[in-house]
Design a protein around this motif. Sequence first.
Motif, PDB file in Angstrom:
ATOM      1  N   LEU A  41       0.817  -1.216   0.000  1.00 40.79           N
ATOM      2  CA  LEU A  41       0.000   0.000   0.000  1.00 40.79           C
ATOM      3  C   LEU A  41       0.852   1.267   0.000  1.00 40.79           C
ATOM      4  O   LEU A  41       0.427   2.306  -0.504  1.00 40.79           O
ATOM      5  CB  LEU A  41      -0.936   0.006   1.213  1.00 40.79           C
ATOM      6  CG  LEU A  41      -2.034  -1.042   1.203  1.00 40.79           C
ATOM      7  CD1 LEU A  41      -2.799  -1.008   2.513  1.00 40.79           C
ATOM      8  CD2 LEU A  41      -2.964  -0.816   0.027  1.00 40.79           C
ATOM      9  N   THR A  42       2.029   1.164   0.557  1.00 43.34           N
ATOM     10  CA  THR A  42       2.931   2.314   0.554  1.00 43.34           C
ATOM     11  C   THR A  42       3.330   2.682  -0.865  1.00 43.34           C
ATOM     12  O   THR A  42       3.314   3.847  -1.249  1.00 43.34           O
ATOM     13  CB  THR A  42       4.183   2.003   1.395  1.00 43.34           C
ATOM     14  OG1 THR A  42       3.779   1.576   2.690  1.00 43.34           O
ATOM     15  CG2 THR A  42       5.065   3.215   1.516  1.00 43.34           C
ATOM     16  N   GLY A  43       3.678   1.683  -1.661  1.00 44.92           N
ATOM     17  CA  GLY A  43       4.036   1.941  -3.056  1.00 44.92           C
ATOM     18  C   GLY A  43       2.843   2.321  -3.900  1.00 44.92           C
ATOM     19  O   GLY A  43       2.945   3.158  -4.790  1.00 44.92           O
ATOM     20  N   ALA A  44       1.702   1.720  -3.601  1.00 46.28           N
ATOM     21  CA  ALA A  44       0.498   2.023  -4.378  1.00 46.28           C
ATOM     22  C   ALA A  44       0.040   3.461  -4.166  1.00 46.28           C
ATOM     23  O   ALA A  44      -0.568   4.058  -5.058  1.00 46.28           O
ATOM     24  CB  ALA A  44      -0.618   1.057  -4.005  1.00 46.28           C
ATOM     25  N   SER A  45       0.345   4.012  -3.010  1.00 44.18           N
ATOM     26  CA  SER A  45      -0.081   5.388  -2.755  1.00 44.18           C
ATOM     27  C   SER A  45       0.721   6.397  -3.572  1.00 44.18           C
ATOM     28  O   SER A  45       0.307   7.538  -3.734  1.00 44.18           O
ATOM     29  CB  SER A  45       0.034   5.712  -1.265  1.00 44.18           C
ATOM     30  OG  SER A  45       1.376   5.718  -0.869  1.00 44.18           O
ATOM     31  N   ALA A  46       1.860   5.997  -4.113  1.00 43.07           N
ATOM     32  CA  ALA A  46       2.719   6.920  -4.859  1.00 43.07           C
ATOM     33  C   ALA A  46       2.668   6.706  -6.368  1.00 43.07           C
ATOM     34  O   ALA A  46       3.375   7.386  -7.107  1.00 43.07           O
ATOM     35  CB  ALA A  46       4.146   6.782  -4.376  1.00 43.07           C
ATOM     36  N   ILE A  47       1.822   5.812  -6.850  1.00 44.10           N
ATOM     37  CA  ILE A  47       1.815   5.483  -8.276  1.00 44.10           C
ATOM     38  C   ILE A  47       1.382   6.668  -9.142  1.00 44.10           C
ATOM     39  O   ILE A  47       1.992   6.937 -10.173  1.00 44.10           O
ATOM     40  CB  ILE A  47       0.930   4.255  -8.535  1.00 44.10           C
ATOM     41  CG1 ILE A  47       1.646   3.018  -8.034  1.00 44.10           C
ATOM     42  CG2 ILE A  47       0.566   4.117 -10.000  1.00 44.10           C
ATOM     43  CD1 ILE A  47       0.880   1.747  -8.181  1.00 44.10           C
ATOM     44  N   MET A  48       0.345   7.390  -8.736  1.00 44.96           N
ATOM     45  CA  MET A  48      -0.132   8.512  -9.547  1.00 44.96           C
ATOM     46  C   MET A  48       0.924   9.611  -9.655  1.00 44.96           C
ATOM     47  O   MET A  48       1.117  10.181 -10.725  1.00 44.96           O
ATOM     48  CB  MET A  48      -1.416   9.082  -8.961  1.00 44.96           C
ATOM     49  CG  MET A  48      -2.587   8.144  -9.019  1.00 44.96           C
ATOM     50  SD  MET A  48      -3.177   7.902 -10.678  1.00 44.96           S
ATOM     51  CE  MET A  48      -4.259   9.284 -10.830  1.00 44.96           C
ATOM     52  N   VAL A  49       1.592   9.900  -8.577  1.00 46.46           N
ATOM     53  CA  VAL A  49       2.620  10.940  -8.601  1.00 46.46           C
ATOM     54  C   VAL A  49       3.813  10.488  -9.435  1.00 46.46           C
ATOM     55  O   VAL A  49       4.401  11.277 -10.176  1.00 46.46           O
ATOM     56  CB  VAL A  49       3.031  11.313  -7.166  1.00 46.46           C
ATOM     57  CG1 VAL A  49       4.156  12.320  -7.168  1.00 46.46           C
ATOM     58  CG2 VAL A  49       1.845  11.853  -6.408  1.00 46.46           C
ATOM     59  N   ALA A  50       4.154   9.209  -9.336  1.00 43.07           N
ATOM     60  CA  ALA A  50       5.250   8.688 -10.147  1.00 43.07           C
ATOM     61  C   ALA A  50       4.907   8.777 -11.635  1.00 43.07           C
ATOM     62  O   ALA A  50       5.756   9.140 -12.453  1.00 43.07           O
ATOM     63  CB  ALA A  50       5.545   7.243  -9.767  1.00 43.07           C
ATOM     64  N   PHE A  51       3.672   8.478 -11.990  1.00 46.80           N
ATOM     65  CA  PHE A  51       3.246   8.605 -13.382  1.00 46.80           C
ATOM     66  C   PHE A  51       3.345  10.047 -13.852  1.00 46.80           C
ATOM     67  O   PHE A  51       3.803  10.318 -14.960  1.00 46.80           O
ATOM     68  CB  PHE A  51       1.807   8.097 -13.542  1.00 46.80           C
ATOM     69  CG  PHE A  51       1.252   8.334 -14.911  1.00 46.80           C
ATOM     70  CD1 PHE A  51       1.668   7.564 -15.982  1.00 46.80           C
ATOM     71  CD2 PHE A  51       0.325   9.336 -15.135  1.00 46.80           C
ATOM     72  CE1 PHE A  51       1.170   7.792 -17.247  1.00 46.80           C
ATOM     73  CE2 PHE A  51      -0.179   9.564 -16.390  1.00 46.80           C
ATOM     74  CZ  PHE A  51       0.238   8.795 -17.453  1.00 46.80           C
ATOM     75  N   LEU A  52       2.941  10.968 -13.016  1.00 46.56           N
ATOM     76  CA  LEU A  52       3.005  12.381 -13.372  1.00 46.56           C
ATOM     77  C   LEU A  52       4.448  12.817 -13.606  1.00 46.56           C
ATOM     78  O   LEU A  52       4.750  13.498 -14.587  1.00 46.56           O
ATOM     79  CB  LEU A  52       2.375  13.220 -12.263  1.00 46.56           C
ATOM     80  CG  LEU A  52       2.277  14.708 -12.503  1.00 46.56           C
ATOM     81  CD1 LEU A  52       1.254  14.992 -13.585  1.00 46.56           C
ATOM     82  CD2 LEU A  52       1.903  15.429 -11.237  1.00 46.56           C
ATOM     83  N   ASN A  53       5.362  12.408 -12.734  1.00 45.64           N
ATOM     84  CA  ASN A  53       6.771  12.781 -12.885  1.00 45.64           C
ATOM     85  C   ASN A  53       7.390  12.156 -14.124  1.00 45.64           C
ATOM     86  O   ASN A  53       8.161  12.811 -14.842  1.00 45.64           O
ATOM     87  CB  ASN A  53       7.560  12.386 -11.649  1.00 45.64           C
ATOM     88  CG  ASN A  53       7.251  13.260 -10.468  1.00 45.64           C
ATOM     89  OD1 ASN A  53       6.810  14.387 -10.635  1.00 45.64           O
ATOM     90  ND2 ASN A  53       7.457  12.748  -9.285  1.00 45.64           N
ATOM     91  N   LEU A  54       7.081  10.898 -14.395  1.00 47.97           N
ATOM     92  CA  LEU A  54       7.612  10.255 -15.589  1.00 47.97           C
ATOM     93  C   LEU A  54       7.079  10.905 -16.859  1.00 47.97           C
ATOM     94  O   LEU A  54       7.793  11.014 -17.851  1.00 47.97           O
ATOM     95  CB  LEU A  54       7.279   8.767 -15.574  1.00 47.97           C
ATOM     96  CG  LEU A  54       8.059   7.944 -14.567  1.00 47.97           C
ATOM     97  CD1 LEU A  54       7.541   6.511 -14.565  1.00 47.97           C
ATOM     98  CD2 LEU A  54       9.535   7.974 -14.870  1.00 47.97           C
ATOM     99  N   HIS A  55       5.846  11.343 -16.821  1.00 45.95           N
ATOM    100  CA  HIS A  55       5.274  12.013 -17.985  1.00 45.95           C
ATOM    101  C   HIS A  55       6.011  13.313 -18.271  1.00 45.95           C
ATOM    102  O   HIS A  55       6.332  13.617 -19.416  1.00 45.95           O
ATOM    103  CB  HIS A  55       3.782  12.268 -17.764  1.00 45.95           C
ATOM    104  CG  HIS A  55       3.145  12.933 -18.937  1.00 45.95           C
ATOM    105  ND1 HIS A  55       3.068  14.290 -19.036  1.00 45.95           N
ATOM    106  CD2 HIS A  55       2.599  12.434 -20.067  1.00 45.95           C
ATOM    107  CE1 HIS A  55       2.476  14.602 -20.188  1.00 45.95           C
ATOM    108  NE2 HIS A  55       2.182  13.493 -20.820  1.00 45.95           N
TER     109      HIS A  55
END
Length: 64
Positions: A41-55
Amino acid sequence: MLYQARLVPRWLSVIGIVGAFPLFAGYFALMFGFIERSSPLTGASAIMVAFLNLHWEFIYWLQG
């Protein structure tokens, strides 16, 4: 600010706004001991932000 000024695409702004809530919820859950550091759940909470940064990195790479 960027959402109102339309300096970035709307869908990208919405991903950033919506992705902030699970990120903060994950931080607070970790801080108060509801989940462990190694929990999925710790990693899942950061997925959207990681996608935004990679974009953003991909956009800057394309522009050179």
